[in-house]
Design an enzyme around this catalytic site. Structure first.
Site, PDB file in Angstrom:
ATOM      1  N   ASP A 145     -13.633  52.735  -6.227  1.00 18.45           N
ATOM      2  CA  ASP A 145     -13.067  51.430  -6.571  1.00 18.45           C
ATOM      3  C   ASP A 145     -13.675  50.884  -7.865  1.00 18.45           C
ATOM      4  O   ASP A 145     -14.216  49.786  -7.908  1.00 18.45           O
ATOM      5  CB  ASP A 145     -13.276  50.450  -5.420  1.00 18.45           C
ATOM      6  CG  ASP A 145     -12.569  50.884  -4.149  1.00 18.45           C
ATOM      7  OD1 ASP A 145     -11.572  50.254  -3.775  1.00 18.45           O
ATOM      8  OD2 ASP A 145     -12.997  51.886  -3.539  1.00 18.45           O
ATOM      9  N   TYR A 175      -7.327  50.572 -11.467  1.00 14.71           N
ATOM     10  CA  TYR A 175      -6.718  49.278 -11.128  1.00 14.71           C
ATOM     11  C   TYR A 175      -5.677  48.875 -12.175  1.00 14.71           C
ATOM     12  O   TYR A 175      -5.555  47.705 -12.531  1.00 14.71           O
ATOM     13  CB  TYR A 175      -7.782  48.191 -10.961  1.00 14.71           C
ATOM     14  CG  TYR A 175      -8.503  48.276  -9.639  1.00 14.71           C
ATOM     15  CD1 TYR A 175      -8.200  47.416  -8.604  1.00 14.71           C
ATOM     16  CD2 TYR A 175      -9.467  49.257  -9.425  1.00 14.71           C
ATOM     17  CE1 TYR A 175      -8.852  47.516  -7.379  1.00 14.71           C
ATOM     18  CE2 TYR A 175     -10.115  49.372  -8.207  1.00 14.71           C
ATOM     19  CZ  TYR A 175      -9.812  48.495  -7.184  1.00 14.71           C
ATOM     20  OH  TYR A 175     -10.454  48.608  -5.968  1.00 14.71           O
ATOM     21  N   ASN A 205      -5.149  53.294  -2.726  1.00 13.49           N
ATOM     22  CA  ASN A 205      -3.900  52.528  -2.674  1.00 13.49           C
ATOM     23  C   ASN A 205      -3.483  52.014  -4.046  1.00 13.49           C
ATOM     24  O   ASN A 205      -2.283  51.879  -4.334  1.00 13.49           O
ATOM     25  CB  ASN A 205      -4.036  51.359  -1.700  1.00 13.49           C
ATOM     26  CG  ASN A 205      -5.213  50.455  -2.004  1.00 13.49           C
ATOM     27  OD1 ASN A 205      -6.360  50.914  -2.039  1.00 13.49           O
ATOM     28  ND2 ASN A 205      -4.952  49.178  -2.221  1.00 13.49           N
ATOM     29  N   HIS A 288      -9.995  57.597   1.025  1.00 15.20           N
ATOM     30  CA  HIS A 288     -10.110  56.221   0.534  1.00 15.20           C
ATOM     31  C   HIS A 288     -10.344  55.177   1.632  1.00 15.20           C
ATOM     32  O   HIS A 288     -11.300  54.408   1.574  1.00 15.20           O
ATOM     33  CB  HIS A 288      -8.873  55.841  -0.278  1.00 15.20           C
ATOM     34  CG  HIS A 288      -9.008  54.529  -0.985  1.00 15.20           C
ATOM     35  ND1 HIS A 288     -10.001  54.297  -1.921  1.00 15.20           N
ATOM     36  CD2 HIS A 288      -8.310  53.359  -0.886  1.00 15.20           C
ATOM     37  CE1 HIS A 288      -9.895  53.066  -2.386  1.00 15.20           C
ATOM     38  NE2 HIS A 288      -8.890  52.465  -1.759  1.00 15.20           N
ATOM     39  N   HIS A 298      -9.786  45.023   5.333  1.00 15.76           N
ATOM     40  CA  HIS A 298      -9.118  46.302   5.619  1.00 15.76           C
ATOM     41  C   HIS A 298      -9.458  46.846   6.996  1.00 15.76           C
ATOM     42  O   HIS A 298      -9.471  48.059   7.209  1.00 15.76           O
ATOM     43  CB  HIS A 298      -9.457  47.333   4.538  1.00 15.76           C
ATOM     44  CG  HIS A 298      -9.128  46.880   3.152  1.00 15.76           C
ATOM     45  ND1 HIS A 298      -7.847  46.572   2.774  1.00 15.76           N
ATOM     46  CD2 HIS A 298      -9.915  46.671   2.063  1.00 15.76           C
ATOM     47  CE1 HIS A 298      -7.866  46.195   1.508  1.00 15.76           C
ATOM     48  NE2 HIS A 298      -9.093  46.228   1.064  1.00 15.76           N
ATOM     49  N   HIS A 325     -12.253  51.634  -0.677  1.00 16.11           N
ATOM     50  CA  HIS A 325     -11.302  50.618  -0.201  1.00 16.11           C
ATOM     51  C   HIS A 325     -11.938  49.273   0.120  1.00 16.11           C
ATOM     52  O   HIS A 325     -11.505  48.238  -0.387  1.00 16.11           O
ATOM     53  CB  HIS A 325     -10.537  51.158   1.000  1.00 16.11           C
ATOM     54  CG  HIS A 325      -9.223  50.499   1.256  1.00 16.11           C
ATOM     55  ND1 HIS A 325      -8.394  50.054   0.242  1.00 16.11           N
ATOM     56  CD2 HIS A 325      -8.573  50.201   2.424  1.00 16.11           C
ATOM     57  CE1 HIS A 325      -7.299  49.532   0.761  1.00 16.11           C
ATOM     58  NE2 HIS A 325      -7.389  49.596   2.075  1.00 16.11           N
ATOM     59  N   VAL A 326     -12.951  49.252   0.970  1.00 19.79           N
ATOM     60  CA  VAL A 326     -13.676  48.018   1.264  1.00 19.79           C
ATOM     61  C   VAL A 326     -14.701  47.810   0.148  1.00 19.79           C
ATOM     62  O   VAL A 326     -15.529  48.684  -0.109  1.00 19.79           O
ATOM     63  CB  VAL A 326     -14.380  48.082   2.626  1.00 19.79           C
ATOM     64  CG1 VAL A 326     -15.220  46.832   2.861  1.00 19.79           C
ATOM     65  CG2 VAL A 326     -13.357  48.255   3.735  1.00 19.79           C
TER      66      VAL A 326
END
Length: 434
Positions: A145, A175, A205, A288, A298, A325-326
């Site tokens: 991330d 991103y 995602n 992920h 999430h 993800h988190v």
């Protein structure tokens, strides 16, 4: 699902607790600005490298010129290139955006633990890479991330201080979120590190960028970040495997089919059946969306994949799972089926690379019995696999000096614990199931 900021594209709106340590987090940092700079049309940009099968590397870069060649010159001495490799190229269009020419060239066979000097397409600067060692010890940098903020820059600066061999990234790279030139600025941001050590990534995602009835998902990601899926027998760039110094690493896709009838699941069974734990004492998996997560953010999003695949990973004796993800850090005990298990997997959530959405501050209290350490801070991790039985894991907050480790752990491999003997029958049963 994750709340996203709506993005206007062609006048369409696309919607795509507490912590364990006593620590006061600093304020967020702004998204980085990237001033435009004109370069020759054949000048190599966004250079990054990845492993591409046994003793080979893939060099990837972008040029503005559509006629720029896709060859790489390389050798073991500065300015002296005794070998040339020819590659391939691609490009894509996304609404009003047209990418540059995206080049992918595989070089090798290469000597292990060796510095090589290379130049892309006969233009631009000379780059230097170092191949991973063929034997242990080996060191991995781990951060997911990432994004393109001041915290991202801090993460990259800290990783640059780490003497690592390979970077592992469990999803959510740029991103860009539909704004395609942000893929270009991300490529330039990571080039100093990604051109020197292999970056092995899997999708998150934020890589989907799907527009129903207009654009399929992962178009930008697949074009720019080609991984060794073909070399590992996979039919999709969204999941693959590779080996480094006796460590088998599997990159799975949280956003493609994963149930027992899916192509990914069947590929995973086939891949695991080829792993000889006598020669490959460590087994690591990345994806992920985390399966073990005590953060409110999430919560439960990885449950479907966990239900389908956790029995297989447990039976195979996976040592470590990294997820993103988190936007926080969390480390588990060895765990299986929601409970501590001495023959289970250590799960580490490390989606704290520096993204613009900020940190996930709220944790469930009290923490689950499997959760050991959790903190909502940006940072990165380092995994040094010392030998066939022991590895040292450390996590570093961004605003701490590099020598200060915020969390650390010696991990013993399952091959040295006797657990794999007990698992052998259950693994054989799963692998033989139709």
């Amino acid at each position: 699902m994750e709340r996203k900021i709506p993005t206007l594209v062609l006048f369409l709106w696309i919607f795509s607790g507490t912590v364990a340590a006593d620590y006061v987090r600093p304020q967020p940092r702004k998204t980085l600005d990237f001033p435009s700079e004109r370069k020759a049309s054949s000048y190599p940009q966004q250079v990054h490298i990845s492993l591409a099968g046994d003793r080979h590397m893939r060099i990837s870069w972008v040029t503005d010129g559509k006629s720029s060649p896709s060859y790489v010159e390389y050798g073991t001495s500065p300015g002296r290139y005794d070998t040339i490799a020819q590659g391939e190229s691609t490009s894509y269009s996304y609404i009003l955006y047209s990418s540059g020419k995206i080049h992918h060239t595989v070089i090798g066979p290469l000597e292990s633990n060796t510095a090589y000097f290379y130049r892309c397409g006969g233009e631009g600067p000379e780059f230097q890479l170092k191949t991973p060692p063929a034997e242990l010890p080996v060191t991995f940098a781990v951060a997911g991330d990432l994004g393109q903020t001041g915290w991202t820059k801090s993460t990259l600066d800290h990783i640059d201080q780490c003497k690592y061999d390979v970077h592992l990234l469990p999803g959510d790279l740029s991103y860009a979120d539909y704004i395609q030139h942000r893929w270009d600025t991300f490529g330039e941001l990571v080039q100093p590190l990604a051109s020197a050590r292999p970056w092995m990534v899997t999708e998150g995602n934020h890589e989907q960028e799907r527009i129903p009835l207009i654009k399929d998902g992962f178009q930008s990601y697949n074009a720019r970040w080609k991984m060794p899926f073909e070399e590992s027998g996979s039919s999709s760039n969204l999941y693959y495997s590779f080996e480094v110094a006796g460590i088998h690493i599997i990159m799975l896709g949280s956003y493609t089919g994963y149930d027992e009838y899916s192509e990914q699941y069947n590929w995973l069974k086939a891949d695991l059946s080829k792993v000889d734990r006598g020669k490959t004492p460590w087994l690591i998996v990345l994806f992920h969306a985390p399966w073990y997560n005590s953060n409110y953010a999430h919560q439960g999003e990885g449950d479907g994949m966990m239900e389908a695949m956790e029995p297989l990973l447990y039976a195979a004796g996976v040592d470590l799972v990294f997820a993103g993800h988190v936007h926080a850090y969390e480390r588990s005990k060895r765990v299986y089926s929601g409970k501590p298990d001495p023959c289970g997997v250590v799960h580490i959530t490390i989606g704290d690379g520096g993204n613009r959405e900020g940190l996930a501050h709220r944790y469930k209290d009290p923490p689950p019995e499997w959760s050991v350490f959790r903190e909502a801070s940006f940072g990165h991790g380092e995994l040094k696999v010392v030998n066939s039985s022991h590895a040292f894991w450390s996590w570093h907050r961004n605003d701490d000096d590099e020598p200060l480790r915020s969390d650390q752990l010696w991990i013993t491999s399952l091959t040295s614990s006797g657990c794999l003997t007990e698992k052998r029958h259950s693994l054989r049963k799963i692998l033989m199931a139709p």
